[in-house]
Scaffold this motif. Structure first.
Motif, short mmCIF file in Angstrom:
data_model
loop_
_atom_site.label_atom_id
_atom_site.label_comp_id
_atom_site.label_asym_id
_atom_site.label_seq_id
_atom_site.Cartn_x
_atom_site.Cartn_y
_atom_site.Cartn_z
N ARG A 82 0.84 -1.20 0.00
CA ARG A 82 0.00 0.00 0.00
C ARG A 82 0.88 1.26 0.00
NH1 ARG A 82 -5.27 -1.77 3.70
NH2 ARG A 82 -5.03 -4.00 3.27
N ALA A 83 2.01 1.18 0.70
CA ALA A 83 2.93 2.32 0.69
C ALA A 83 3.44 2.58 -0.72
CB ALA A 83 4.09 2.05 1.65
N ARG A 84 3.73 1.52 -1.46
CA ARG A 84 4.20 1.70 -2.84
C ARG A 84 3.12 2.32 -3.72
NH1 ARG A 84 6.79 -3.28 -1.62
NH2 ARG A 84 5.09 -4.50 -2.53
N ARG A 85 1.87 2.13 -3.35
CA ARG A 85 0.77 2.74 -4.09
C ARG A 85 0.53 4.20 -3.66
NH1 ARG A 85 -3.16 -0.29 -6.72
NH2 ARG A 85 -2.73 -2.53 -6.87
N GLY A 86 1.23 4.64 -2.62
CA GLY A 86 1.12 6.03 -2.22
C GLY A 86 0.42 6.28 -0.91
N ARG A 111 14.26 9.39 1.19
CA ARG A 111 15.03 8.35 0.51
C ARG A 111 14.28 7.02 0.45
NH1 ARG A 111 21.32 9.67 2.32
NH2 ARG A 111 21.25 11.83 1.57
N MET A 112 13.35 6.79 1.37
CA MET A 112 12.52 5.60 1.27
C MET A 112 11.75 5.59 -0.04
SD MET A 112 12.70 3.34 3.67
CE MET A 112 11.14 2.50 3.44
N ARG A 113 11.39 6.76 -0.53
CA ARG A 113 10.63 6.86 -1.77
C ARG A 113 11.53 7.08 -2.99
NH1 ARG A 113 5.43 8.47 -3.47
NH2 ARG A 113 5.40 8.21 -5.74
N HIS A 114 12.55 7.90 -2.84
CA HIS A 114 13.29 8.38 -4.00
C HIS A 114 14.69 7.79 -4.17
CE1 HIS A 114 10.22 11.45 -4.75
NE2 HIS A 114 10.24 11.70 -3.46
N SER A 115 15.27 7.23 -3.11
CA SER A 115 16.65 6.75 -3.23
C SER A 115 16.93 5.68 -2.18
CB SER A 115 17.62 7.93 -3.07
OG SER A 115 18.95 7.52 -3.29
N LYS A 116 16.26 4.55 -2.32
CA LYS A 116 16.39 3.50 -1.31
C LYS A 116 17.82 2.97 -1.20
CE LYS A 116 11.76 1.57 -0.82
NZ LYS A 116 10.96 0.35 -0.88
N SER A 117 18.56 2.95 -2.30
CA SER A 117 19.91 2.41 -2.25
C SER A 117 20.79 3.18 -1.28
CB SER A 117 20.55 2.42 -3.64
OG SER A 117 20.67 3.76 -4.12
N ARG A 118 20.52 4.48 -1.12
CA ARG A 118 21.35 5.29 -0.24
C ARG A 118 21.03 5.03 1.23
NH1 ARG A 118 22.77 11.25 -2.25
NH2 ARG A 118 24.19 10.89 -0.51
N LEU A 119 19.89 4.42 1.51
CA LEU A 119 19.60 4.05 2.89
C LEU A 119 20.63 3.04 3.38
CD1 LEU A 119 15.73 3.69 2.92
CD2 LEU A 119 17.10 5.56 3.84
N TRP A 120 21.02 2.13 2.49
CA TRP A 120 22.02 1.13 2.87
C TRP A 120 23.41 1.73 2.92
CZ3 TRP A 120 22.40 -3.55 4.88
CH2 TRP A 120 23.62 -4.22 4.78
#
Length: 269
Positions: A82-86, A111-120
């Motif tokens: 549901r989060a991916r749906r907005g 970053r959860m929405r726009h740049s997940k790779s940078r979370l890691w």
């Protein structure tokens, strides 16, 4: 002559029922959150507001009924789907990371929405937050300003007053650019000035960014003053739904539990 087709609601509950053993927490509840709108959900403790939020966000499966996002059935979808749906939400008790600063919480949401790779690479590997791209800085700055968090943006979340913690959680939720945001008691712990500023900010977000809001609130004057429509729950039953004016004048609502609050709201108008 062609007739304009009305857009489906961003989020809807159809006939939602929740039973816990012999207890009926919700009974055939219908709620709609149209596009670019603010919808309020009010009721006393035990009315079923938190249960409905759990169903809408995917944390709780209904015994019966359907949850829709943009007319698509998401009843069986996980909170992540549901989060991916907005869909985004806040919680009645703010859930913040004590060692992260206010600004880092907002960056985390972005970053959860726009740049997940940078979370890691920036967090989980211990590298911290590297120099952000311009778009991220602009968005985070805008949310810091909108929620009046500039004076505490570099302070750790640990030790923040409850009202400020709520504003941080709202800012983090908005950073994911949701289509629908569920707000659980957003004004709790805020003083009068902070509550007025939050209401203004939320109205501006709806007008400028097209997000839809569904908020659970005990502050009835706030709900009646800022919402397009209001739904009233009592013992798990939806006893009224309509515009603030209709809710204010509804005899069943006044008789149930809102008379004093409605009178207070009218005096402030």
């Amino acid at each position: 002559m062609t007739t304009a087709v009305e857009a489906p609601p961003r989020l809807a509950a159809r006939g939602v029922t929740v039973r816990f053993g012999g207890l009926v927490a919700l009974s055939e509840v219908d709620v709609e959150v149209p596009a670019q709108s603010i919808v309020g959900l009010v009721g006393p403790n035990g009315a079923g507001k938190s249960t409905l939020f759990g169903v809408l966000s995917g944390l709780l499966k209904p015994t019966a009924g359907t949850v829709l996002m943009d007319d698509e059935d998401v009843t069986a979808a996980t909170p992540q789907a549901r989060a991916r749906r907005g869909l985004a939400r806040t919680f009645q008790h703010p859930e913040l990371f004590s060692t992260l600063t206010v600004r880092e919480h907002i960056v985390l949401g972005y970053r959860m929405r726009h740049s997940k790779s940078r979370l890691w690479t920036d967090l989980l590997t211990g590298g911290g937050f590297r120099r952000p791209p311009a778009a991220e800085t602009e968005r985070v700055d805008a949310l810091v300003d909108a929620l009046h968090l500039g004076s505490v943006q570099h302070a750790p979340a640990a030790g923040l007053p409850l009202g400020t913690s709520r504003l941080v959680e709202v800012a983090r939720a908005l950073a994911v650019d949701p289509r629908v945001l569920l707000l659980d008691e957003p004004s709790s712990g805020l003083d009068v000035r902070e509550t007025e500023e939050l209401a203004t900010t939320l109205r501006e977000l709806v007008a400028d960014h097209g997000v839809s809001l569904l908020l659970v609130e005990h502050d009835v004057p706030l709900v009646l003053g800022m919402c397009d429509r209001v739904h009233v729950l009592d013992f798990g039953v939806l006893i009224a739904a309509g515009t603030p004016a209709e809710i204010r004048d509804d005899p069943a609502v006044r008789a149930a539990y809102l008379g004093t609050a409605l009178d207070d709201e009218q005096e402030q108008a």
